[in-house]
Scaffold this active site. Structure first.
Site, PDB file in Angstrom:
ATOM      1  N   CYS A  75       2.522  11.805 -21.808  1.00 24.10           N
ATOM      2  CA  CYS A  75       2.267  11.821 -20.368  1.00 24.10           C
ATOM      3  C   CYS A  75       2.778  10.560 -19.673  1.00 24.10           C
ATOM      4  O   CYS A  75       2.580  10.376 -18.487  1.00 24.10           O
ATOM      5  CB  CYS A  75       0.779  12.011 -20.074  1.00 24.10           C
ATOM      6  SG  CYS A  75      -0.248  10.649 -20.680  1.00 24.10           S
ATOM      7  N   HIS A  77       0.830  -1.205   0.000  1.00 30.86           N
ATOM      8  CA  HIS A  77       0.000   0.000   0.000  1.00 30.86           C
ATOM      9  C   HIS A  77       0.866   1.258   0.000  1.00 30.86           C
ATOM     10  O   HIS A  77       0.558   2.243  -0.660  1.00 30.86           O
ATOM     11  CB  HIS A  77      -0.913   0.000   1.225  1.00 30.86           C
ATOM     12  CG  HIS A  77      -2.190  -0.752   0.983  1.00 30.86           C
ATOM     13  ND1 HIS A  77      -2.858  -1.432   1.965  1.00 30.86           N
ATOM     14  CD2 HIS A  77      -2.919  -0.903  -0.131  1.00 30.86           C
ATOM     15  CE1 HIS A  77      -3.940  -1.983   1.450  1.00 30.86           C
ATOM     16  NE2 HIS A  77      -3.998  -1.679   0.179  1.00 30.86           N
TER      17      HIS A  77
HETATM   18  C1  PEP Z   1       0.860   5.381 -19.847  1.00 30.57           C
HETATM   19  O1  PEP Z   1       0.496   4.229 -20.113  1.00 30.57           O
HETATM   20  O2  PEP Z   1       1.928   5.870 -20.248  1.00 30.57           O
HETATM   21  C2  PEP Z   1       0.028   6.253 -18.994  1.00 30.57           C
HETATM   22  C3  PEP Z   1       0.319   7.518 -18.806  1.00 30.57           C
HETATM   23  O3  PEP Z   1      -1.050   5.680 -18.368  1.00 30.57           O
HETATM   24  P1  PEP Z   1      -0.916   4.833 -17.016  1.00 30.57           P
HETATM   25  O4  PEP Z   1       0.504   4.925 -16.531  1.00 30.57           O
HETATM   26  O5  PEP Z   1      -1.886   5.399 -16.061  1.00 30.57           O
HETATM   27  O6  PEP Z   1      -1.283   3.461 -17.502  1.00 30.57           O
END
Ligand code: PEP
Ligand code: MG
Length: 540
Positions: free
Chosen positions: A480, A183
């Site tokens: 991202c 956690h």
């Molecule tokens: C990704 O896959 O790069 C992303 C930003 O989404 P997550 O890390 O939440 O899967």
């Protein structure tokens, strides 16, 4: 002289701050010695521990974070279990109270650790966390508040409550026990706190105030690091006093390309960190993390409770809210077994009520931000068309304009379909975390893959394809995934022509510093070299 310790990474990132051990305080004067604790004192130590956890859970529930509150409630339930206290009391004749708590805790944790399910095994950590809190209370080792300023939290077993209680001050955390699915690790990743486990006692004994570099990306903790070593992991650490000034400078490469650096957040704490560190806005608001313990699709009210405190902090800024992305290791109990065969987006589209509940909540709570919607795990244009239809209806119900709708590109197939998707996507966001593991054919929780592996030529080629195709379709594209904060990958992303990145709040200073030290032209040449005959794309 500095010394370095090898550790295991539970949450990525790097930070330099002063060591602080919350549980090293000497026993408080006037506190009953553990050896003389009566059954009543033992029971009241359990009750006080439970009450404290419940109080923290209520605070987090009220503030935003359902998942954090659920974690704290789980530990409170363990502390409230009369069988736990009864067994300790039964041993008071043979052992002193603190040893009795330790013995019973270990027995219960060992039972849990021997179970088949990984999730239940990780709960052994919650039992030890509760046992330790009760023992500390009996011995008078109540937590001391941290000193002013950023700290590296050190503990034999860092618990989720430690991180949540001191979230505003903890720059990094170092634990002896624990693993990446604990956690504490989940909370650390969500808060953007670098967190390492497997630290030896010698490191955990570091004196309060000693400067520590926690380089979770390199799997290393360095005591009293040299300026060079610190700056390599955390460029801004070289001159802490200059950080503030740097935040107001434009984020421009050496050859004059302006780069927008946004933040990835999932909670109000992270949103505050992002704003304090000068984020231009939020490029990814992950909405699923606060619902990972959910027993059903979150209701509109549950979404609103989670979103409102985050969006209040971000008023006036661009915020990209992503629809629920229950995938892989982000699978709540009610979807158990289903996320391995069905994408998060298909699961959501198959539950129009759940999609509308989230859209209604987002459109109502996001009135004061510059909202964009982001769709995870997109595979087809039809999926985007369906989401747009629901978003338009929700906007009409809320009496607001229809927000821009963007598509995550996180599978090779999605990248190949950019030209088609562009007909129904206002913008694209590269999810390099999933794109990298999907391209390399490994699992998301595989220890051998991290953001650095996005530098693999096969992944870079897809990224370059995506940038070119989005550009040709006239759609903005950003990134991202965590690779955007990786010092080895970020320059290559800039070299591929990306000018908008979104990173964990704890990485904003480092990423901006790296952008300012990068030449897009030379990074583009390096990328072209890595990709062989294909020409690089110059930024702009
Ligand atoms: C990704 O896959 O790069 C992303 C930003 O989404 P997550 O890390 O939440 O899967
Ligand atoms: Mg993803």
């Amino acid at each position: 002289m500095s010394s370095a310790y090898a550790v295991r990474t539970a949450s990525p990132g790097a930070a330099v701050a002063a060591a602080w051990s919350p549980r090293r305080a000497a026993p408080r004067a006037g506190t009953a010695a553990a050896t003389s604790a009566s059954p009543e004192q033992v029971r009241s130590a359990f009750a006080a521990t439970a009450a404290e956890l419940e109080e923290m859970a209520a605070r987090h529930r009220a503030e935003n974070a359902t998942a954090y509150a659920d974690i704290l409630d789980t530990e409170a339930l363990i502390a409230r279990d009369p069988a736990f206290a009864d067994e300790v009391v039964a041993r008071l004749g043979e052992l002193d109270a603190e040893s009795a708590v330790e013995r019973v805790t270990e027995r219960l944790a060992a039972t849990m650790a021997a179970l088949d399910s990984e999730e239940l095994r990780e709960r052994a950590g919650d039992i030890r966390q509760v046992g330790r809190a009760v023992a500390d209370r009996l011995a008078g080792r109540l937590d001391r508040p941290p000193p002013d300023g950023a700290v590296v939290l050190l503990a034999e077993e860092v618990g989720a409550p430690d991180l949540l209680r001191y979230a505003e001050q903890v720059a990094a955390a170092v634990s002896g026990l624990g693993g990446p699915s604990s956690h504490a690790a989940i909370v650390a990743r969500s808060l953007g706190i670098p967190f390492v486990v497997g630290a030896p006692d010698e490191l955990l004994d570091a004196a309060d105030g000693l400067r520590l570099l926690v380089d979770a990306d390199a799997g290393e903790v360095v005591l009293d690091p040299s300026a060079d070593r610190a700056a390599r992991a955390v460029p801004a650490a070289a001159e802490p006093g200059a950080v503030q000034a740097l935040r107001s400078l434009p984020t421009r490469t050496t050859d004059g390309v302006d780069v927008s650096v946004l933040a990835n957040v999932a909670s109000a704490v992270e949103a505050r960190r992002a704003v304090a560190a000068g984020a231009a806005g939020v490029g990814l608001l992950r909405t699923e993390l606060v619902h990972l313990a959910a027993s059903d699709w979150p209701s509109r009210a549950e979404h609103e409770r989670a979103l409102r405190p985050v969006l209040e902090v971000l008023a006036g800024r661009p915020v990209t809210v992503r629809l629920l992305d229950f995938t892989n290791d982000k699978t709540p109990p009610f979807l158990s077994g289903r996320t391995s065969t069905t994408s998060s987006l298909d699961l959501l589209l198959a539950e129009p009520g759940a999609l509308d509940a989230q859209l209604d909540a987002v459109l109502d709570t996001a009135r004061d931000v510059d909202l964009r919607l982001l769709v995870p795990m997109v595979a087809t244009r039809e999926q985007l068309v369906a989401v747009r239809r629901h978003a338009a209806a929700a906007a009409a119900r809320a009496g607001v304009g229809v927000p821009l709708v963007g598509a995550m590109l996180e599978t090779p197939a999605a990248v190949e379909a950019v030209a088609l998707l562009a007909a129904a996507a206002d913008f694209f966001s590269l999810g390099t975390n999933d794109l990298t593991v999907a391209t390399l054919g490994v699992g998301r929780t595989d220890d051998s893959v991290g953001p650095a592996q996005t530098a693999h030529a096969d992944v870079l080629r897809l990224i370059e394809d995506a940038v070119l195709a989005a550009g040709a379709a006239g759609r903005p594209i950003s990134v991202c995934g965590d690779a955007a904060a990786d010092p080895g990958v970020l320059p290559l992303l800039l070299g591929a022509g990306l000018t908008v990145v979104s990173v964990a709040p704890s990485r904003l200073d480092q990423v901006r510093a790296l952008v300012r030290a990068t030449s897009v032209a030379s990074a583009g040449q390096r990328l072209a070299g890595l990709l062989g005959a294909r020409a690089g794309v110059s930024g702009g």
